[in-house]
Design an enzyme around this catalytic site. Sequence first.
Site, short mmCIF file in Angstrom:
data_model
loop_
_atom_site.label_atom_id
_atom_site.label_comp_id
_atom_site.label_asym_id
_atom_site.label_seq_id
_atom_site.Cartn_x
_atom_site.Cartn_y
_atom_site.Cartn_z
CB SER A 54 16.35 -4.52 -18.64
OG SER A 54 16.66 -3.76 -17.49
CB THR A 85 7.95 10.12 -11.57
OG1 THR A 85 9.07 9.22 -11.47
CG2 THR A 85 7.55 10.57 -10.17
CG HIS A 109 1.59 1.99 -6.18
ND1 HIS A 109 0.80 1.98 -5.06
CD2 HIS A 109 2.28 3.17 -6.14
CE1 HIS A 109 1.00 3.10 -4.36
NE2 HIS A 109 1.88 3.83 -5.00
CG ASP A 192 2.26 1.25 -1.07
OD1 ASP A 192 2.67 0.14 -0.73
OD2 ASP A 192 2.92 2.04 -1.77
#
Length: 330
Positions: A54, A85, A109, A192
């Site tokens: 990336s 994770t 999140h 969620d």
Amino acid sequence: MAARIYTDRDADLKFLRGKTCAVIGYGAQGRAHALNLKDSGMRVLVGLRPGSKSRQIARKEGLEVVGTEEASRRGDIIFLALPDTRMPEIYEKEIAPFLSTGKTLLFAHGFAIFYRTIVPPKDVDVIMVAPKGLGPMVRREFEQGRGAPGLFAIAQGLSRRAKKTALAWAKAIGCTRAGVIETTFREETETDLFGEQAVLCGGVSALIHSGFETLVAAGYAPELAYFECLHELKFIVDLIHEAGIHGMRSLISETAKWGDVSVGPKVVDRSVRKRMEAALAEIRSGKFARDWLRETAGGRKRYKKLLSKSRDHPIEKVGARLRGLMSWNK
């Protein structure tokens, strides 16, 4: 009581100006946040490991790319755009050593904070800005002058500026154009996970498979079963997304509407609701998180087996052939 919806007029970008926004990771959400922040005039760093593919992509898109440790050291606001994770290990080795009093940790999140796989020091702000949309949607809506709605939450606010920082970030990525709602890390995490498991991913996938299998077992062509149970789902979901369930019903046939209200509740009945409640109980107790972390630590053998089984389902083969005929899908 209805939740308050915060919009552009409630947020001020001055709480980000002069600060370095470090985005750790450049996946779907990381890319969207970084580019939207840059286009809003913010100072952005992208933190990536040396061998990351990336790096080249982010540089081509006009962003400064450095190692994760350097981004953590230079960043005033550090956004962990990483998988749940992988986040704890990267945090411990490459972020935590560089946290100093007054910095801000930001999440999209609540999983890591709520389940305490990450425990930040007490002298940093810990906030969340969670767009209610996948990364590509967050970027696309921003570019079109609109925005994805979102949530924000404060876990630690030592500086007393945490809420202003969260709202400024939400504005810089476009969310306050559509509106953001204040929540908590616990509430965001539990709702969620429940939505993913019981409705949006797990529930819908299982319903599609069951409908397809029922029609095929009754002797109908798999192609017809695919169209009726999967292909046309998009049309209905688009209508619900635009107009709500009642609005969708106003646009379908009277026969479809009667089947909806009279047969639907017999299929997804009270027994399904009870199993949903059981799934929610496992989320709220932490059992789901513990099981998932244990599965990950053990090499994800069951996870891979279940994915493989689903990938080999007959609906995938039928669907691949039919979608191949739809040139507009390519």
